[in-house]
Design an enzyme around this catalytic site. Sequence first.
Site, PDB file in Angstrom:
ATOM      1  N   ALA A 157       0.734  -1.086  -0.043  1.00  0.00           N
ATOM      2  CA  ALA A 157      -0.066   0.109  -0.103  1.00  0.00           C
ATOM      3  C   ALA A 157       0.820   1.292  -0.033  1.00  0.00           C
ATOM      4  O   ALA A 157       0.500   2.393  -0.535  1.00  0.00           O
ATOM      5  CB  ALA A 157      -0.790  -0.041   1.094  1.00  0.00           C
TER       6      ALA A 157
ATOM      7  N   THR B 276       0.386   5.573  -1.612  1.00  0.00           N
ATOM      8  CA  THR B 276       0.103   6.653  -0.944  1.00  0.00           C
ATOM      9  C   THR B 276       0.746   8.086  -1.470  1.00  0.00           C
ATOM     10  O   THR B 276      -0.062   9.106  -1.291  1.00  0.00           O
ATOM     11  CB  THR B 276       0.854   6.703   0.252  1.00  0.00           C
ATOM     12  OG1 THR B 276       2.287   6.780   0.325  1.00  0.00           O
ATOM     13  CG2 THR B 276       0.465   5.372   1.455  1.00  0.00           C
TER      14      THR B 276
ATOM     15  N   GLN C 263       0.637  -6.457  -3.414  1.00  0.00           N
ATOM     16  CA  GLN C 263      -0.236  -6.716  -2.459  1.00  0.00           C
ATOM     17  C   GLN C 263      -1.621  -5.916  -2.694  1.00  0.00           C
ATOM     18  O   GLN C 263      -2.651  -6.056  -2.050  1.00  0.00           O
ATOM     19  CB  GLN C 263       0.172  -6.628  -1.080  1.00  0.00           C
ATOM     20  CG  GLN C 263       1.279  -7.613  -0.495  1.00  0.00           C
ATOM     21  CD  GLN C 263       1.843  -7.141   0.628  1.00  0.00           C
ATOM     22  OE1 GLN C 263       1.548  -7.555   1.667  1.00  0.00           O
ATOM     23  NE2 GLN C 263       2.889  -6.403   0.589  1.00  0.00           N
TER      24      GLN C 263
ATOM     25  N   ILE D 198      -4.586  -3.816  -4.479  1.00  0.00           N
ATOM     26  CA  ILE D 198      -5.649  -4.200  -5.114  1.00  0.00           C
ATOM     27  C   ILE D 198      -6.177  -2.760  -5.958  1.00  0.00           C
ATOM     28  O   ILE D 198      -7.305  -2.907  -6.625  1.00  0.00           O
ATOM     29  CB  ILE D 198      -6.951  -4.342  -4.263  1.00  0.00           C
ATOM     30  CG1 ILE D 198      -6.949  -3.555  -3.134  1.00  0.00           C
ATOM     31  CG2 ILE D 198      -6.570  -5.784  -3.534  1.00  0.00           C
ATOM     32  CD1 ILE D 198      -8.147  -3.638  -2.132  1.00  0.00           C
TER      33      ILE D 198
ATOM     34  N   HIS E  57      -3.468 -10.033  -3.853  1.00  0.00           N
ATOM     35  CA  HIS E  57      -4.878  -9.984  -3.207  1.00  0.00           C
ATOM     36  C   HIS E  57      -5.847  -9.550  -4.077  1.00  0.00           C
ATOM     37  O   HIS E  57      -6.974  -9.047  -3.753  1.00  0.00           O
ATOM     38  CB  HIS E  57      -4.614  -8.909  -2.099  1.00  0.00           C
ATOM     39  CG  HIS E  57      -3.713  -9.342  -0.843  1.00  0.00           C
ATOM     40  ND1 HIS E  57      -3.148  -8.281  -0.124  1.00  0.00           N
ATOM     41  CD2 HIS E  57      -3.341 -10.690  -0.593  1.00  0.00           C
ATOM     42  CE1 HIS E  57      -2.399  -9.163   0.722  1.00  0.00           C
ATOM     43  NE2 HIS E  57      -2.412 -10.379   0.407  1.00  0.00           N
TER      44      HIS E  57
ATOM     45  N   CYS F 177     -20.204 -12.222 -10.290  1.00  0.00           N
ATOM     46  CA  CYS F 177     -21.225 -12.854  -9.693  1.00  0.00           C
ATOM     47  C   CYS F 177     -20.907 -13.998  -8.783  1.00  0.00           C
ATOM     48  O   CYS F 177     -20.368 -14.715  -9.494  1.00  0.00           O
ATOM     49  CB  CYS F 177     -22.345 -12.929 -10.716  1.00  0.00           C
ATOM     50  SG  CYS F 177     -23.746 -13.966  -9.893  1.00  0.00           S
TER      51      CYS F 177
ATOM     52  N   CYS G 250     -26.208  -9.076 -10.082  1.00  0.00           N
ATOM     53  CA  CYS G 250     -26.027  -9.614 -11.453  1.00  0.00           C
ATOM     54  C   CYS G 250     -27.154  -9.288 -12.410  1.00  0.00           C
ATOM     55  O   CYS G 250     -28.405  -9.541 -11.935  1.00  0.00           O
ATOM     56  CB  CYS G 250     -25.678 -11.214 -11.313  1.00  0.00           C
ATOM     57  SG  CYS G 250     -25.411 -11.813 -12.876  1.00  0.00           S
TER      58      CYS G 250
ATOM     59  N   CYS H  64     -28.525 -13.257 -13.056  1.00  0.00           N
ATOM     60  CA  CYS H  64     -29.361 -14.076 -12.210  1.00  0.00           C
ATOM     61  C   CYS H  64     -29.630 -13.126 -10.772  1.00  0.00           C
ATOM     62  O   CYS H  64     -30.298 -13.819 -10.027  1.00  0.00           O
ATOM     63  CB  CYS H  64     -28.488 -15.238 -11.879  1.00  0.00           C
ATOM     64  SG  CYS H  64     -27.064 -14.887 -10.764  1.00  0.00           S
TER      65      CYS H  64
ATOM     66  N   THR I  71       5.643  -1.544   2.007  1.00  0.00           N
ATOM     67  CA  THR I  71       4.734  -2.739   2.738  1.00  0.00           C
ATOM     68  C   THR I  71       5.363  -2.938   4.140  1.00  0.00           C
ATOM     69  O   THR I  71       6.484  -2.682   4.222  1.00  0.00           O
ATOM     70  CB  THR I  71       4.888  -4.117   1.989  1.00  0.00           C
ATOM     71  OG1 THR I  71       4.321  -4.877   2.647  1.00  0.00           O
ATOM     72  CG2 THR I  71       6.225  -4.551   1.467  1.00  0.00           C
TER      73      THR I  71
END
Length: 251
Positions: free
Chosen positions: A29, A33, A111, A113, A129, A137, A158, A161, A199
């Site tokens: 992360a 920053t 790590q 996302i 991650h 879905c 979704c 469905c 990290t």
Amino acid sequence: MNMSDNENKIEKLASLIKNSQRIVAFTGAGVSTESDIPDFRSSRGVYQSIEKEYGQPAEVLLSHSFFEKSPEIFFDYLRKFLVFPDAMPNDAHKSLAALENEGRLSCVVTQNIDGLHAKAGSRNVCELHGSLYRNYCVKCGEKYNLDYVLSADGIPRCEKCGSIVRPDVVLYEESLNQKVMEKAAREISKADLLLIMGTSLAVYPAAGFIRYFRGGSIVIINKDATPYDGSANLLIAAKAGETMRSALELL
Ligand code: NAD
Ligand code: ZN
């Protein structure tokens, strides 16, 4: 750290990079920053704000059982604290993409996302991650993009469905994707230089990947101390983006 100390370290980093052909970067992360995405554990990190607003720590809000039990709170929290669709890559992401283009860096293991390594142009990225940009879905597996999730009112459903659409990220209590883990381990085991940056190395099993490294040098660029500082051949307690930009200017 005084100025000349830092300059010496940046020169040493530049020479390590210059003498490497298979660099692998391991990021967290802290590399984002400088793109204004808060990290988790530093003093201005997400942990504090989340606990204030929801009365629960991030480990709970981001757990599989919480997602099952209270999806509406989970998505409210996701939109407010986790997704930064306008964030742009900074010099840390850009430097790693440039090194890959030059053929010096083989892989970024992250790590994060937030998708910023790919946005910067990195092609070979192992997202341990997962990514907020991929969503699916839970019942039929239909794939959706981030915009679909952000523009939904409350819980995203979704179209096919009607089940919940969730981000393809690893929540607490869930296990990491086996294929991604194997690839990350393989890349790290073949690397000649391991560049660890941004990290706290506190999250397992991600942090344990360092043990696969068989190459010459480990560099840690991190503002705060980590439990692996003793294993580093070069330790730079400074901003990852600024440090990488300065080092690449010397190449
Ligand atoms: P962390 O929050 O535990 O640690 C971040 C570390 O980066 C800290 O030690 C801090 O000192 C350092 N740091 C902050 N800014 C820096 C900078 N500019 N230069 C150098 N170092 C800097 O993060 P982690 O170790 O990645 O673990 C957090 C977990 O939370 C990860 O699993 C990740 O998936 C997730 N997370 C991701 C994002 C993202 O995608 N951007 C953001 C927050 C959390
Ligand atoms: Zn479906």
